[in-house]
Scaffold this motif. Sequence first.
Motif, mmCIF file in Angstrom:
data_model
loop_
_atom_site.group_PDB
_atom_site.id
_atom_site.type_symbol
_atom_site.label_atom_id
_atom_site.label_comp_id
_atom_site.label_asym_id
_atom_site.label_seq_id
_atom_site.Cartn_x
_atom_site.Cartn_y
_atom_site.Cartn_z
ATOM 1 N N ASN A 124 0.744 -1.173 -0.027
ATOM 2 C CA ASN A 124 0.139 0.075 0.002
ATOM 3 C C ASN A 124 1.024 1.216 -0.126
ATOM 4 O O ASN A 124 0.568 2.222 -0.585
ATOM 5 C CB ASN A 124 -0.808 0.018 1.195
ATOM 6 C CG ASN A 124 -1.892 1.198 1.089
ATOM 7 O OD1 ASN A 124 -2.479 1.471 0.043
ATOM 8 N ND2 ASN A 124 -2.259 1.592 2.172
ATOM 9 N N LYS A 125 1.967 1.072 0.738
ATOM 10 C CA LYS A 125 3.006 2.515 0.756
ATOM 11 C C LYS A 125 3.501 2.708 -0.562
ATOM 12 O O LYS A 125 3.576 3.781 -1.121
ATOM 13 C CB LYS A 125 3.948 2.309 1.791
ATOM 14 C CG LYS A 125 3.628 2.503 3.129
ATOM 15 C CD LYS A 125 4.831 2.508 4.076
ATOM 16 C CE LYS A 125 4.207 2.661 5.534
ATOM 17 N NZ LYS A 125 5.226 3.707 6.266
ATOM 18 N N THR A 159 0.826 3.925 -2.711
ATOM 19 C CA THR A 159 0.372 5.517 -2.493
ATOM 20 C C THR A 159 1.607 6.345 -3.079
ATOM 21 O O THR A 159 1.322 7.510 -3.451
ATOM 22 C CB THR A 159 0.409 5.584 -0.921
ATOM 23 O OG1 THR A 159 -0.782 4.812 -0.303
ATOM 24 C CG2 THR A 159 0.093 7.021 -0.605
ATOM 25 N N SER A 160 2.702 5.773 -2.786
ATOM 26 C CA SER A 160 4.078 6.602 -3.521
ATOM 27 C C SER A 160 3.900 6.746 -5.003
ATOM 28 O O SER A 160 4.027 7.833 -5.511
ATOM 29 C CB SER A 160 5.226 5.909 -2.951
ATOM 30 O OG SER A 160 6.376 6.559 -3.493
ATOM 31 N N THR A 166 1.016 6.571 -6.944
ATOM 32 C CA THR A 166 -0.057 7.343 -7.155
ATOM 33 C C THR A 166 0.282 9.051 -6.649
ATOM 34 O O THR A 166 0.139 9.829 -7.712
ATOM 35 C CB THR A 166 -1.235 7.093 -6.231
ATOM 36 O OG1 THR A 166 -1.389 5.939 -6.662
ATOM 37 C CG2 THR A 166 -2.394 8.052 -6.799
ATOM 38 N N GLY A 167 0.825 9.211 -5.943
ATOM 39 C CA GLY A 167 1.260 10.537 -5.289
ATOM 40 C C GLY A 167 2.411 11.249 -6.312
ATOM 41 O O GLY A 167 2.405 12.462 -6.655
ATOM 42 N N ASN A 196 -4.823 16.806 -5.097
ATOM 43 C CA ASN A 196 -4.653 16.867 -3.760
ATOM 44 C C ASN A 196 -5.311 18.456 -3.328
ATOM 45 O O ASN A 196 -5.472 18.575 -2.072
ATOM 46 C CB ASN A 196 -3.292 16.683 -3.000
ATOM 47 C CG ASN A 196 -2.963 15.075 -2.961
ATOM 48 O OD1 ASN A 196 -3.945 14.258 -3.011
ATOM 49 N ND2 ASN A 196 -2.085 14.836 -3.166
ATOM 50 N N SER A 223 -8.419 14.806 -2.488
ATOM 51 C CA SER A 223 -7.805 13.651 -1.680
ATOM 52 C C SER A 223 -8.529 12.433 -1.950
ATOM 53 O O SER A 223 -8.015 11.322 -1.855
ATOM 54 C CB SER A 223 -7.913 13.996 -0.406
ATOM 55 O OG SER A 223 -7.141 13.085 0.632
ATOM 56 N N THR A 283 -7.410 10.903 -5.176
ATOM 57 C CA THR A 283 -6.423 10.213 -5.061
ATOM 58 C C THR A 283 -6.346 8.622 -4.227
ATOM 59 O O THR A 283 -5.932 7.683 -4.605
ATOM 60 C CB THR A 283 -5.218 11.073 -4.450
ATOM 61 O OG1 THR A 283 -5.167 12.437 -5.061
ATOM 62 C CG2 THR A 283 -4.093 10.512 -4.052
ATOM 63 N N SER A 284 -7.321 8.557 -3.386
ATOM 64 C CA SER A 284 -7.343 7.453 -2.398
ATOM 65 C C SER A 284 -8.250 6.486 -3.282
ATOM 66 O O SER A 284 -7.804 5.194 -3.309
ATOM 67 C CB SER A 284 -8.166 7.853 -1.195
ATOM 68 O OG SER A 284 -7.311 8.604 -0.345
ATOM 69 N N ASP A 309 -5.757 4.874 -5.641
ATOM 70 C CA ASP A 309 -5.012 4.005 -4.808
ATOM 71 C C ASP A 309 -5.753 2.588 -4.688
ATOM 72 O O ASP A 309 -5.244 1.769 -4.811
ATOM 73 C CB ASP A 309 -4.533 4.452 -3.424
ATOM 74 C CG ASP A 309 -3.631 5.450 -3.536
ATOM 75 O OD1 ASP A 309 -3.058 5.824 -4.483
ATOM 76 O OD2 ASP A 309 -3.258 6.220 -2.396
#
Length: 133
Positions: free
Chosen positions: A28-29, A32-33, A35-36, A52, A79, A82-83, A86
């Motif tokens: 998941n990290k 998230t990285s 995607t961000g 964001n 936000s 973005t989630s 993810d």
Amino acid sequence: MLKEFKDFAMKGNLVDIAVAFVMGAAFNKVVTSFTGGIVSPLVGLIFKSDFNDLKYVITPGTLDDAGNMTGEIAVLYGSFITSLIDFIIVAFVMFMLIKGISKMKKKEEAAPAAPAGPSDNDLLKEIRDLLKK
């Protein structure tokens, strides 16, 4: 009671679940990285905005002396988007992983078994026939 808890905690399924949980958190990290750091900027180029930063302001705030916004009430839908991206990436990867594992299990199940030898009855009949001679 301590022995029972140790037996419970060391069961294969529980350990497998714990390993899967840790791997899922690490994955998941990474997502998230990804995607961000990659997806959001590329989408931001298309829409000329960072996801964001997208929000719907319900009550505007005021700037304080340090330049920070205070008192603003807003719906941070960027936000959420973005989630959501993810989640879709993680769900798709998990789907592909489970699909691959299922395919491998089917191949294992379809592997031909070793040829069966003569049955016990066949062997007993053969011994009987040999004894008659």
